[in-house]
Motif scaffolding. Structure first.
Motif, PDB file in Angstrom:
ATOM      1  N   THR A 189       0.851  -1.190   0.000  1.00  0.00           N
ATOM      2  CA  THR A 189       0.000   0.000   0.000  1.00  0.00           C
ATOM      3  C   THR A 189       0.886   1.239   0.000  1.00  0.00           C
ATOM      4  N   ARG A 190       0.283   2.418   0.025  1.00  0.00           N
ATOM      5  CA  ARG A 190       1.059   3.650   0.098  1.00  0.00           C
ATOM      6  C   ARG A 190       1.730   3.816   1.453  1.00  0.00           C
ATOM      7  N   GLU A 191       1.267   3.038   2.445  1.00  0.00           N
ATOM      8  CA  GLU A 191       1.793   3.164   3.803  1.00  0.00           C
ATOM      9  C   GLU A 191       2.789   2.068   4.180  1.00  0.00           C
ATOM     10  N   THR A 192       2.586   0.867   3.646  1.00  0.00           N
ATOM     11  CA  THR A 192       3.451  -0.254   4.011  1.00  0.00           C
ATOM     12  C   THR A 192       3.659  -1.206   2.844  1.00  0.00           C
ATOM     13  N   VAL A 197       9.695 -12.052   8.256  1.00  0.00           N
ATOM     14  CA  VAL A 197       8.849 -10.859   8.147  1.00  0.00           C
ATOM     15  C   VAL A 197       9.708  -9.704   7.652  1.00  0.00           C
ATOM     16  N   SER A 198       9.318  -9.138   6.509  1.00  0.00           N
ATOM     17  CA  SER A 198      10.014  -7.981   5.955  1.00  0.00           C
ATOM     18  C   SER A 198       8.997  -6.864   5.766  1.00  0.00           C
ATOM     19  N   VAL A 199       9.253  -5.718   6.401  1.00  0.00           N
ATOM     20  CA  VAL A 199       8.307  -4.604   6.347  1.00  0.00           C
ATOM     21  C   VAL A 199       9.044  -3.306   6.042  1.00  0.00           C
ATOM     22  N   GLU A 200       8.511  -2.569   5.071  1.00  0.00           N
ATOM     23  CA  GLU A 200       8.933  -1.191   4.810  1.00  0.00           C
ATOM     24  C   GLU A 200       7.701  -0.339   5.076  1.00  0.00           C
ATOM     25  N   GLY A 201       7.736   0.400   6.184  1.00  0.00           N
ATOM     26  CA  GLY A 201       6.564   1.186   6.563  1.00  0.00           C
ATOM     27  C   GLY A 201       6.897   2.645   6.763  1.00  0.00           C
ATOM     28  N   ASP A 202       5.836   3.452   6.900  1.00  0.00           N
ATOM     29  CA  ASP A 202       6.014   4.895   7.073  1.00  0.00           C
ATOM     30  C   ASP A 202       6.292   5.224   8.547  1.00  0.00           C
ATOM     31  N   ILE A 203       7.371   4.651   9.058  1.00  0.00           N
ATOM     32  CA  ILE A 203       7.689   4.853  10.478  1.00  0.00           C
ATOM     33  C   ILE A 203       8.198   6.269  10.762  1.00  0.00           C
ATOM     34  N   HIS A 204       8.422   7.056   9.710  1.00  0.00           N
ATOM     35  CA  HIS A 204       8.731   8.478   9.938  1.00  0.00           C
ATOM     36  C   HIS A 204       7.489   9.217  10.446  1.00  0.00           C
ATOM     37  N   VAL A 205       6.300   8.638  10.196  1.00  0.00           N
ATOM     38  CA  VAL A 205       5.048   9.204  10.719  1.00  0.00           C
ATOM     39  C   VAL A 205       4.860   8.722  12.153  1.00  0.00           C
ATOM     40  N   GLU A 241       4.554   3.010  19.864  1.00  0.00           N
ATOM     41  CA  GLU A 241       3.487   3.456  20.747  1.00  0.00           C
ATOM     42  C   GLU A 241       2.719   2.236  21.258  1.00  0.00           C
ATOM     43  N   THR A 242       2.478   2.192  22.558  1.00  0.00           N
ATOM     44  CA  THR A 242       1.845   0.998  23.122  1.00  0.00           C
ATOM     45  C   THR A 242       0.384   0.848  22.694  1.00  0.00           C
ATOM     46  N   GLU A 243      -0.266   1.919  22.263  1.00  0.00           N
ATOM     47  CA  GLU A 243      -1.646   1.775  21.781  1.00  0.00           C
ATOM     48  C   GLU A 243      -1.709   0.949  20.502  1.00  0.00           C
ATOM     49  N   THR A 244      -0.572   0.788  19.814  1.00  0.00           N
ATOM     50  CA  THR A 244      -0.572  -0.018  18.591  1.00  0.00           C
ATOM     51  C   THR A 244      -0.599  -1.519  18.886  1.00  0.00           C
ATOM     52  N   VAL A 245      -0.326  -1.912  20.133  1.00  0.00           N
ATOM     53  CA  VAL A 245      -0.370  -3.339  20.493  1.00  0.00           C
ATOM     54  C   VAL A 245      -1.772  -3.887  20.244  1.00  0.00           C
ATOM     55  N   LYS A 246      -2.775  -3.155  20.699  1.00  0.00           N
ATOM     56  CA  LYS A 246      -4.167  -3.574  20.478  1.00  0.00           C
ATOM     57  C   LYS A 246      -4.474  -3.663  18.988  1.00  0.00           C
ATOM     58  N   GLU A 247      -3.968  -2.700  18.210  1.00  0.00           N
ATOM     59  CA  GLU A 247      -4.219  -2.699  16.763  1.00  0.00           C
ATOM     60  C   GLU A 247      -3.569  -3.906  16.084  1.00  0.00           C
ATOM     61  N   PHE A 248      -2.388  -4.295  16.554  1.00  0.00           N
ATOM     62  CA  PHE A 248      -1.736  -5.477  15.995  1.00  0.00           C
ATOM     63  C   PHE A 248      -2.606  -6.713  16.181  1.00  0.00           C
ATOM     64  N   PHE A 249      -3.067  -6.935  17.398  1.00  0.00           N
ATOM     65  CA  PHE A 249      -3.839  -8.143  17.674  1.00  0.00           C
ATOM     66  C   PHE A 249      -5.217  -8.105  17.025  1.00  0.00           C
TER      67      PHE A 249
END
Length: 195
Positions: free
Chosen positions: A11-14, A54-62, A131-139
């Motif tokens: 995607t445009r983000e990842t 697992v290989s990820v290129e993400g918008d971690i600058h955001v 950010e720890t709020e992303t833990v919930k989003e992962f699961f």
């Protein structure tokens, strides 16, 4: 019978590529660009005994959000594909995992129906650059991608690192348990005949 799958998402983000062998020995090659997240996924692979790349290129600058959430979705999709027709799998898995002060329960059903429940209070706002709020989003993404019913509950713990690590390991142990083949099971473990 090989239970291996490879999934991609662009995607445009990842940009994500995940390879998964359900019947591995816990070998891994994890590269997300987020150190703490890599550490969690390495523990997930090792304790679930999944061979995982697992290989990820993400918008971690955001921030970490898109990378973490999308990785959860793709990992779930890869897991679902590796399960194949689900014949012979135990279907249910549950594990209560202690890690020092932390105690976390994970329970799941590979039912083909997505449901996610999460009860945790993470005290730190971030772990490393994640950010720890992303833990919930992962699961939530993992449950959606794998089409599974997933419950996670923090039973004890104050140290956020310990609580989150216990979550990843408890879910991995539960997924390993649920995906195991039991030779006594004929077809799929459902009175409906499908999962």
């Amino acid at each position: 019978m090989s239970r291996f799958a490879r999934c991609e998402r662009d995607t445009r983000e990842t940009e994500i590529v995940i390879e998964l062998d359900l019947d591995g020995s816990g070998q891994y090659d994890i590269r997300t660009g987020i150190g703490f997240f890599d550490h969690m996924l390495e523990g997930f692979a090792r304790h679930g005994l999944f061979d995982m790349a697992v290989s990820v290129e993400g918008d971690i600058h955001v921030d970490a959000h898109h990378t973490v959430e999308d990785t959860g979705i793709v990992l779930g999709q890869t897991f679902l594909e590796a399960l194949g027709d689900k014949e012979g799998i135990c279907r249910f898995g549950s594990f209560v995992l202690p890690m020092d002060d932390a105690l976390v329960m994970a329970s799941l059903d590979l039912s083909g129906r997505t449901y996610f429940a999460y009860d945790a209070a993470l005290q730190a706002e971030r772990l490393g650059t994640m950010e720890t709020e992303t833990v919930k989003e992962f699961f939530a993404g993992l449950a959606s991608g794998a089409q599974m019913n997933l419950h996670i509950r923090q039973l004890a713990g104050e140290n956020t690192h310990h609580v989150v690590e216990a979550m990843f390991k408890a879910v991995a142990k539960s997924m390993d348990m649920a995906s195991r083949i039991d030779e006594r099971i004929q077809g799929v473990l459902s009175t409906k005949g499908i999962l």
